[in-house]
Design a protein around this motif. Structure first.
Motif, short mmCIF file in Angstrom:
data_model
loop_
_atom_site.label_atom_id
_atom_site.label_comp_id
_atom_site.label_asym_id
_atom_site.label_seq_id
_atom_site.Cartn_x
_atom_site.Cartn_y
_atom_site.Cartn_z
N VAL A 254 0.86 -1.18 0.00
CA VAL A 254 0.00 0.00 0.00
C VAL A 254 0.90 1.23 0.00
CG1 VAL A 254 -1.79 1.31 1.20
CG2 VAL A 254 -1.83 -1.20 1.26
N LEU A 255 0.76 2.06 -1.03
CA LEU A 255 1.47 3.34 -1.07
C LEU A 255 0.50 4.43 -0.64
CD1 LEU A 255 3.40 3.00 -4.47
CD2 LEU A 255 4.24 2.52 -2.16
N LEU A 256 0.75 4.97 0.54
CA LEU A 256 -0.16 5.97 1.11
C LEU A 256 0.36 7.38 0.82
CD1 LEU A 256 -2.60 6.69 2.92
CD2 LEU A 256 -1.07 6.51 4.88
N THR A 257 -0.39 8.12 0.06
CA THR A 257 0.02 9.49 -0.27
C THR A 257 -0.82 10.48 0.54
OG1 THR A 257 -1.56 9.64 -2.11
CG2 THR A 257 0.66 8.82 -2.60
N ALA A 258 -0.22 11.60 0.85
CA ALA A 258 -0.92 12.66 1.59
C ALA A 258 -0.50 14.00 1.03
CB ALA A 258 -0.61 12.58 3.08
N SER A 259 -1.44 14.91 0.91
CA SER A 259 -1.15 16.23 0.38
C SER A 259 -0.44 17.07 1.43
CB SER A 259 -2.45 16.93 -0.04
OG SER A 259 -2.20 18.29 -0.35
N HIS A 260 0.64 17.75 1.02
CA HIS A 260 1.35 18.63 1.95
C HIS A 260 0.56 19.92 2.18
CE1 HIS A 260 2.54 20.20 -2.01
NE2 HIS A 260 2.72 21.36 -1.40
N ARG A 261 -0.53 20.10 1.43
CA ARG A 261 -1.36 21.29 1.59
C ARG A 261 -2.45 21.09 2.63
NH1 ARG A 261 -0.99 20.07 -3.79
NH2 ARG A 261 0.68 21.20 -4.86
N VAL A 262 -2.52 19.89 3.20
CA VAL A 262 -3.47 19.58 4.26
C VAL A 262 -2.68 19.35 5.55
CG1 VAL A 262 -5.24 17.96 5.06
CG2 VAL A 262 -5.10 18.56 2.63
N ALA A 263 -3.19 19.86 6.65
CA ALA A 263 -2.47 19.75 7.92
C ALA A 263 -2.12 18.29 8.23
CB ALA A 263 -3.30 20.34 9.05
N PRO A 264 -0.87 18.00 8.63
CA PRO A 264 -0.48 16.63 8.97
C PRO A 264 -1.39 16.05 10.04
CG PRO A 264 1.44 18.06 8.87
CD PRO A 264 0.24 18.94 8.79
N GLY A 265 -1.70 14.77 9.89
CA GLY A 265 -2.59 14.10 10.85
C GLY A 265 -4.03 14.06 10.38
N LEU A 266 -4.40 14.92 9.45
CA LEU A 266 -5.76 14.91 8.92
C LEU A 266 -5.82 13.94 7.74
CD1 LEU A 266 -6.69 18.72 9.04
CD2 LEU A 266 -7.26 16.92 10.67
N LEU A 267 -5.98 12.69 8.05
CA LEU A 267 -6.03 11.64 7.05
C LEU A 267 -7.44 11.05 6.97
CD1 LEU A 267 -2.70 9.80 7.96
CD2 LEU A 267 -3.08 11.39 6.06
N SER A 268 -7.72 10.44 5.84
CA SER A 268 -9.03 9.81 5.65
C SER A 268 -9.17 8.57 6.53
CB SER A 268 -9.21 9.44 4.17
OG SER A 268 -8.28 8.43 3.81
N TRP A 269 -10.42 8.18 6.75
CA TRP A 269 -10.67 6.98 7.55
C TRP A 269 -10.06 5.73 6.90
CZ3 TRP A 269 -10.99 5.20 12.04
CH2 TRP A 269 -11.58 3.97 12.33
N PRO A 270 -10.19 5.53 5.57
CA PRO A 270 -9.52 4.37 4.97
C PRO A 270 -8.00 4.40 5.18
CG PRO A 270 -11.18 5.23 3.47
CD PRO A 270 -11.07 6.20 4.59
N ALA A 271 -7.41 5.60 5.20
CA ALA A 271 -5.97 5.69 5.43
C ALA A 271 -5.62 5.22 6.84
CB ALA A 271 -5.49 7.13 5.22
N TRP A 272 -6.38 5.66 7.84
CA TRP A 272 -6.11 5.24 9.21
C TRP A 272 -6.34 3.74 9.37
CZ3 TRP A 272 -3.14 7.69 12.25
CH2 TRP A 272 -3.11 9.10 12.26
N GLN A 273 -7.37 3.21 8.71
CA GLN A 273 -7.60 1.77 8.77
C GLN A 273 -6.42 1.00 8.19
OE1 GLN A 273 -11.50 1.73 6.73
NE2 GLN A 273 -12.31 0.69 8.55
#
Length: 322
Positions: A10-29
């Motif tokens: 699983v390659l999990l990407t996150a936008s640097h324009r969104v505050a760190p820690g604010l991830l989607s529920w599927p991402a946390w799962q």
């Protein structure tokens, strides 16, 4: 390696324009359900929040082959790519998959957060901040020194609109936006009355909401004329002007100034005779007032005629079609 059950990457990407820690529920799962979580960047902004959430992260940069091996036996390995995207890893996985000699794990690209509309404006603010601090020219600019560029960029934007040039329109809108962000960045440094681009945005948002009671309130507006009436009424209440001419910039082009004054007079229902006298200025004033009454922008009309005149000049020079 267990070819019958090669596991899952699983390659999990996150936008640097969104505050760190604010991830989607599927991402946390996915983070909590993975057998291993790997991150090649020890300074990745998500790491403190993952640690706080109880997610164990191994800081290491695996090769494609090492990552495939780590999934053997049906294990799920989640990788949190660095800000650069770890192109070498994804290219290596593509080569292994294309070789046909390796039983590849299932590969899932999971976006952990998405950019909201307007998120790229954050990039512009950050870039402008760095330029203001590091560029020898930009760091010395003032509101006064930049004023002429605001006028030039506005004129170039109008030209792109009149030319119906979509590519130029996009570029010129960016240049106008740059002027706004640049001036706001300079304003942050004022020792007595500093304000930021966020203050600028907050001010215009509040103004737009207040001047659109038919959108954000209980007022009704069925026609564009109703909307204009709302706008003028709320604007007059905000400004508390003594004269209908208050707020009209006298430094704007002459035809535009004349039309603006005529529009204010007409909207206010005033009967103000035009000044008379000798000279072309009085004739131009009368033409501008006549154009405004007919719903014609005299400045745009003159520019359109000027373009035709330019084309005629080029044709006389033998440059038509050049």
């Amino acid at each position: 390696m267990n070819a019958e059950n090669p596991g899952r990457i699983v390659l999990l990407t996150a936008s640097h324009r969104v505050a760190p820690g604010l991830l989607s529920w599927p991402a946390w799962q996915a983070l909590h359900g993975a057998d291993r979580v790997l991150c090649p960047d020890p300074d990745h902004p998500q790491l403190p929040y993952l640690k706080e959430a109880g997610v164990a992260v191994e800081v290491l940069r695996p090769t494609a082959a090492e990552l495939v091996d780590a999934c053997a036996g049906g294990r799920t390995v989640l990788v949190l790519p660095s800000g650069e995207g770890d192109q070498a890893l994804t290219d290596g996985l593509a080569r292994l998959a294309g070789s046909g000699r390796v039983a590849m794990p299932d590969l899932e690209l999971l976006p952990g957060s998405y950019d909201l509309p307007g998120a790229r404006l954050l990039d512009l603010v950050q870039v402008m901040d760095r330029i203001r601090r590091a560029c020898p020219w930009s760091s010395r600019q003032t509101h006064q020194g930049l004023a002429k560029y605001a006028v030039e960029e506005a004129h170039e934007l109008v030209e792109a609109i009149e030319d119906e040039d979509r590519e130029a329109l996009r570029e010129e809108l960016g240049d106008v936006l740059l002027q706004v962000v640049f001036h706001a960045r300079i304003a942050e440094e004022d020792t007595e009355e500093p304000f930021s681009v966020d203050d600028v945005a907050a001010t215009i948002v509040a103004k737009l909401i207040h001047r659109h009671p038919h959108v954000f309130g209980d007022a009704t507006a069925e026609t564009p004329e109703d909307v204009k009436e709302h706008w003028l009424r709320t604007k007059a209440a905000e400004k508390r002007r003594d004269s209908v001419t208050d707020g009209i910039p006298l430094g704007q082009p002459g035809l535009a100034l004349a039309a603006k004054l005529a529009g204010r007079v007409r909207t206010a229902g005033l009967d103000v005779p035009l000044p008379t006298g000798e000279g072309i200025g009085y004739e131009l004033l009368a033409l501008a007032v006549r154009a405004e009454a007919a719903g014609v922008d005299p400045e745009a009309a003159l520019r359109a005629a000027g373009r035709l005149y330019r084309d005629a000049i080029r044709a006389a020079e033998g440059l038509d079609g050049a």
